[in-house]
Write a protein that holds these residues in place. Structure first.
Motif, PDB file in Angstrom:
ATOM      1  N   ALA A  23      27.524  49.549  59.593  1.00  0.00           N
ATOM      2  CA  ALA A  23      27.435  50.779  60.391  1.00  0.00           C
ATOM      3  C   ALA A  23      28.793  51.092  61.030  1.00  0.00           C
ATOM      4  N   TYR A  24      29.478  50.055  61.519  1.00  0.00           N
ATOM      5  CA  TYR A  24      30.789  50.268  62.150  1.00  0.00           C
ATOM      6  C   TYR A  24      31.798  50.820  61.142  1.00  0.00           C
ATOM      7  N   CYS A  25      31.736  50.298  59.907  1.00  0.00           N
ATOM      8  CA  CYS A  25      32.653  50.808  58.884  1.00  0.00           C
ATOM      9  C   CYS A  25      32.413  52.301  58.679  1.00  0.00           C
ATOM     10  N   LYS A  26      31.129  52.679  58.642  1.00  0.00           N
ATOM     11  CA  LYS A  26      30.809  54.104  58.456  1.00  0.00           C
ATOM     12  C   LYS A  26      31.297  54.921  59.654  1.00  0.00           C
ATOM     13  N   ILE A  27      31.102  54.370  60.850  1.00  0.00           N
ATOM     14  CA  ILE A  27      31.500  55.100  62.058  1.00  0.00           C
ATOM     15  C   ILE A  27      33.008  55.368  62.073  1.00  0.00           C
ATOM     16  N   PHE A  28      33.799  54.334  61.829  1.00  0.00           N
ATOM     17  CA  PHE A  28      35.247  54.543  61.937  1.00  0.00           C
ATOM     18  C   PHE A  28      35.784  55.382  60.780  1.00  0.00           C
ATOM     19  N   LYS A  29      35.115  55.299  59.636  1.00  0.00           N
ATOM     20  CA  LYS A  29      35.505  56.168  58.525  1.00  0.00           C
ATOM     21  C   LYS A  29      35.179  57.619  58.891  1.00  0.00           C
ATOM     22  N   ALA A  30      33.975  57.816  59.452  1.00  0.00           N
ATOM     23  CA  ALA A  30      33.559  59.171  59.833  1.00  0.00           C
ATOM     24  C   ALA A  30      34.439  59.734  60.951  1.00  0.00           C
ATOM     25  N   CYS A  31      35.075  58.857  61.707  1.00  0.00           N
ATOM     26  CA  CYS A  31      36.015  59.322  62.743  1.00  0.00           C
ATOM     27  C   CYS A  31      37.373  59.658  62.134  1.00  0.00           C
ATOM     28  N   GLY A  32      37.526  59.417  60.846  1.00  0.00           N
ATOM     29  CA  GLY A  32      38.786  59.734  60.177  1.00  0.00           C
ATOM     30  C   GLY A  32      39.903  58.751  60.490  1.00  0.00           C
ATOM     31  N   LEU A  33      39.538  57.498  60.811  1.00  0.00           N
ATOM     32  CA  LEU A  33      40.550  56.519  61.229  1.00  0.00           C
ATOM     33  C   LEU A  33      40.879  55.523  60.121  1.00  0.00           C
ATOM     34  N   LYS A  34      42.127  55.069  60.126  1.00  0.00           N
ATOM     35  CA  LYS A  34      42.509  53.960  59.244  1.00  0.00           C
ATOM     36  C   LYS A  34      42.338  52.680  60.055  1.00  0.00           C
ATOM     37  N   TYR A  35      41.503  51.770  59.554  1.00  0.00           N
ATOM     38  CA  TYR A  35      41.199  50.591  60.355  1.00  0.00           C
ATOM     39  C   TYR A  35      41.088  49.366  59.462  1.00  0.00           C
ATOM     40  N   LYS A  36      41.094  48.203  60.100  1.00  0.00           N
ATOM     41  CA  LYS A  36      40.902  46.935  59.385  1.00  0.00           C
ATOM     42  C   LYS A  36      39.793  46.170  60.093  1.00  0.00           C
ATOM     43  N   VAL A  37      38.976  45.458  59.322  1.00  0.00           N
ATOM     44  CA  VAL A  37      37.996  44.561  59.927  1.00  0.00           C
ATOM     45  C   VAL A  37      38.629  43.178  59.907  1.00  0.00           C
TER      46      VAL A  37
ATOM     47  N   SER B 147      35.823  33.597  68.110  1.00  0.00           N
ATOM     48  CA  SER B 147      34.423  33.667  68.508  1.00  0.00           C
ATOM     49  C   SER B 147      34.125  32.674  69.621  1.00  0.00           C
ATOM     50  N   GLY B 148      35.148  32.238  70.296  1.00  0.00           N
ATOM     51  CA  GLY B 148      34.987  31.394  71.480  1.00  0.00           C
ATOM     52  C   GLY B 148      34.290  30.087  71.172  1.00  0.00           C
ATOM     53  N   ALA B 149      33.579  29.574  72.156  1.00  0.00           N
ATOM     54  CA  ALA B 149      32.986  28.250  72.056  1.00  0.00           C
ATOM     55  C   ALA B 149      31.854  28.183  71.033  1.00  0.00           C
ATOM     56  N   ILE B 150      31.341  29.365  70.603  1.00  0.00           N
ATOM     57  CA  ILE B 150      30.195  29.348  69.694  1.00  0.00           C
ATOM     58  C   ILE B 150      30.590  28.893  68.291  1.00  0.00           C
ATOM     59  N   GLY B 151      31.816  29.215  67.876  1.00  0.00           N
ATOM     60  CA  GLY B 151      32.314  28.752  66.587  1.00  0.00           C
ATOM     61  C   GLY B 151      31.815  29.567  65.418  1.00  0.00           C
ATOM     62  N   GLY B 152      32.308  29.237  64.228  1.00  0.00           N
ATOM     63  CA  GLY B 152      31.899  29.963  63.030  1.00  0.00           C
ATOM     64  C   GLY B 152      32.641  31.282  62.920  1.00  0.00           C
ATOM     65  N   ASN B 153      32.488  31.911  61.759  1.00  0.00           N
ATOM     66  CA  ASN B 153      33.180  33.188  61.558  1.00  0.00           C
ATOM     67  C   ASN B 153      32.303  34.336  61.963  1.00  0.00           C
ATOM     68  N   PHE B 154      31.690  34.232  63.154  1.00  0.00           N
ATOM     69  CA  PHE B 154      30.728  35.243  63.494  1.00  0.00           C
ATOM     70  C   PHE B 154      31.197  36.213  64.542  1.00  0.00           C
ATOM     71  N   SER B 155      32.449  36.571  64.416  1.00  0.00           N
ATOM     72  CA  SER B 155      32.947  37.621  65.277  1.00  0.00           C
ATOM     73  C   SER B 155      34.001  38.376  64.489  1.00  0.00           C
ATOM     74  N   HIS B 156      33.867  39.678  64.461  1.00  0.00           N
ATOM     75  CA  HIS B 156      34.869  40.511  63.811  1.00  0.00           C
ATOM     76  C   HIS B 156      35.287  41.620  64.756  1.00  0.00           C
ATOM     77  N   GLU B 157      36.558  41.967  64.664  1.00  0.00           N
ATOM     78  CA  GLU B 157      37.054  43.111  65.424  1.00  0.00           C
ATOM     79  C   GLU B 157      37.422  44.217  64.452  1.00  0.00           C
ATOM     80  N   PHE B 158      37.259  45.440  64.923  1.00  0.00           N
ATOM     81  CA  PHE B 158      37.669  46.601  64.149  1.00  0.00           C
ATOM     82  C   PHE B 158      38.961  47.098  64.768  1.00  0.00           C
TER      83      PHE B 158
END
Ligand code: ATP
Ligand code: MG
Length: 572
Positions: A180-194, A199-210
């Motif tokens: 959904a975020y990919c669609k949102i930033f595309k619909a905003c006409g922005l060039k972005y990277k995921v 992800s702090g103390a929780i670990g794993g690759n379970f946090s992404h920034e746009f």
């Protein structure tokens, strides 16, 4: 809208306190005004843009099955005490008391409030999964509010929270939000990277920034030159710094290094490369533990990595008093020998021999120091920032670095809040289980500001049409000429009937003033109607993004504008 009846207070000059382009242009284009540090009015044009971003977000959140709610901005302390964050959140949390002396805060994020809703209302696995979101004003008492809407204290955020019965379910919710975020930033006409985020103390690759790529971004994004790997510098691992040095161990020497402030000064003076000078940083890690972390002189310390390695809520530089207490020496001269704190070291130090360290004494360094022989290291790990040229962990390619603006952040929370706040459901067998959560944020104002950082020129904003306050501006250039005024009026009415968002600059102003304002505000399509071209039955259409000028018969203007508008919406 008729500009003569509108409220568009533009400014000629850049405000003195505006450092970045989006802040300057939002002020000059009459979109925002500062009320206090990090606190702004949204003026009409600014509010339209904000609402457009909100609506784009709303559309794709709803499409992904999330449901909109609105929670209070003022939150009772009890909820924050239950989650345990009341005492650890620090000064960004604005706290105050009501007339009954009860503690409250302005919500900087709403995990507690939403978990409270769900634990009260959700009983069984049949009620899950559910994803609740809101678009709401947040408050964070940022240390350095700056850059206008990009880092405010009061700002609008979309925050969503997913609740699932299982880990797999939570991962699906996470992926749905990512899409959904990919669609949102595309619909905003922005060039972005995921990008992968810390992800702090929780670990794993379970946090992404746009990340919206922009020179003025405050975040550093590491990406690979050969594959799609991308991560925030806080997270990107450094896997290639270790090297066994093959030298016989020499004896420690004490040298005077008067007035040498930097690693470069010391290295030049001693005639060694910077990487042979090792920095010893004295830090306070959570629970008031003082520790030392050693890194090579040519490397940068990465606090997020240290925090995760030690599994503590925060890490800060120790104060000069704390340094004196634990090393017996002043700030700037710390070294590992004879200090009474645990010493950790970056992987790069593993194979190093005969290096230079601080002497824990003003103007003194020690040469030919070796760990194992002269002092002990508790553990080695990756404690430094990645640099361009480092090896990609995924494919062996090389890292490159760019700057980005974090507009969105998605995070798998697991059971952190459901455990502390007892958010439980009954499974198929009637057994109590903790709900598995995720949280997902987008900065609305920051997204609008990021769009300006990415799309502007020396004259002003170049709005992606999706966010523009008005799609089309009509500029009658000679308001004493009846034909000009009449055509402008007719075209204005016709465009409105077609559902086009159009503004008519019917102010009694010179053409130059109208041009400048239109370019400053950045309407995607501008129509100049002047008596000269009209003598040939023509008007001029200008596309802000490309600067393209199209002469067009006045009778074709409407269809031409509609065609350009359509095209702008469908461009990438
Ligand atoms: P940052 O590292 O920039 O402070 P954050 O990690 O604190 O951001 P989150 O808690 O993930 O931010 O908040 C979700 C989103 O809210 C961010 O991705 C960003 O777009 C927005 N945001 C956060 N802080 C601010 C702020 N001070 N002003 C404007 N927008 C903000
Ligand atoms: Mg922050």
């Amino acid at each position: 809208m008729r500009l003569s009846k509108y409220f568009l207070p533009t400014l000629r000059e850049n405000p003195a306190d505006a450092e970045v382009v989006s802040h300057k242009l939002m002020m000059r284009a009459g979109m925002i005004r500062k009320v206090a540090a990090g606190i702004y009015d949204y003026l009409p044009m600014g509010l339209i843009v904000i609402r457009k971003v909100e609506n784009i977000i709303r559309k794709y959140m709803n499409e992904a099955g999330a449901i909109e709610v609105l929670m209070p901005a003022v939150v009772p302390a009890e909820l924050w005490k239950e989650s345990g964050r009341w005492n650890v959140y620090g000064k960004e949390l604005l706290r105050f008391k009501d007339r009954h002396d009860r503690d409250f805060c302005m919500g900087p994020t709403h995990e507690e409030v939403v978990t409270d809703i769900v634990r009260n209302e959700v009983k069984s696995y049949k009620d899950l999964p559910i994803n609740l979101y809101q678009i709401q004003t947040k408050f964070r008492d940022e240390v350095r509010p700056r850059f206008g809407l990009m880092r405010g204290r009061e700002f609008i955020m979309k925050d969503a929270y997913s609740f699932d019965t299982t880990d797999e379910g939570a991962e699906k919710s996470y992926r749905d939000m990512r899409d959904a975020y990919c669609k949102i930033f595309k619909a905003c006409g922005l060039k972005y990277k995921v990008v992968e985020a810390d992800s702090g103390a929780i670990g794993g690759n379970f946090s992404h920034e746009f990340m919206v790529t922009a020179e003025t971004g405050e975040d550093f994004v590491i990406s690979c030159d050969s594959c799609d790997y991308a991560a925030n510098i806080e997270k990107a691992p450094v896997i290639d710094v270790w090297q066994e040095e093959d030298e016989p161990l020499k004896s420690v020497e004490r040298v005077e290094t008067k007035n040498m402030k930097t690693v470069t000064d010391v290295a030049n003076y001693l005639g060694v490369p910077e990487k042979k000078v090792v920095k010893t940083m004295i830090l306070r890690a959570g629970n008031d533990d003082i520790i030392a972390v050693m890194i090579r002189g040519d490397h940068e310390l990465n606090m997020a990595k240290i925090k995760n390695f030690l599994n503590v809520p925060y890490v800060e530089f120790a104060t000069p008093e704390e340094i004196l207490k634990s090393t017996n020496g002043p700030l700037g001269y710390s070294g590992p020998i004879g200090i009474n704190v645990k010493i950790f070291a970056d992987n790069a130090l593993k194979g190093m021999k005969n290096y230079v360290v601080g002497g824990n004494e003003k103007d003194i360094h020690l040469l030919n120091v070796n760990h194992g022989r002269d002092f002990s290291i508790v553990a080695f790990s990756d404690f430094i920032n990645a640099k361009p040229g480092n090896t990609c962990p995924k494919c062996g390619g090389k890292y490159v670095i760019t700057k980005g603006i974090e507009v969105g952040h998605i995070f798998k929370l697991g059971t952190k809040y459901s455990k502390s706040m007892k958010a439980i459901y009954l499974d198929k067998d009637g057994k109590q289980q903790y709900i598995v959560m995720g949280c997902y944020g987008i900065g609305v104002g920051r997204t609008a500001a990021a769009a300006i950082e990415q799309n502007h020129d020396e004259k002003g904003i170049i709005w992606p049409i999706q966010m523009a306050p008005f799609e089309v501006a009509i500029l009658p250039l000679n308001d004493d000429n009846e034909d000009v005024v009449n055509l402008a009026e007719t075209l204005y009415i016709k465009l409105q009937k077609k559902g086009v968002e159009v503004i008519l600059d019917d102010r009694k102003e010179r053409a130059g003033v109208k041009f400048n304002d239109a370019e400053l505000v950045g309407y995607p399509i501008r129509v100049n109607i002047g008596k000269k071209t009209l003598e040939n039955g023509e008007v001029e259409i200008i596309i802000r993004k490309t600067g393209e000028k199209i002469s067009c018969k006045k009778d074709d203007a409407l269809s031409k504008i509609l065609e350009i508008r359509e095209k702008l919406y469908n461009e990438d």
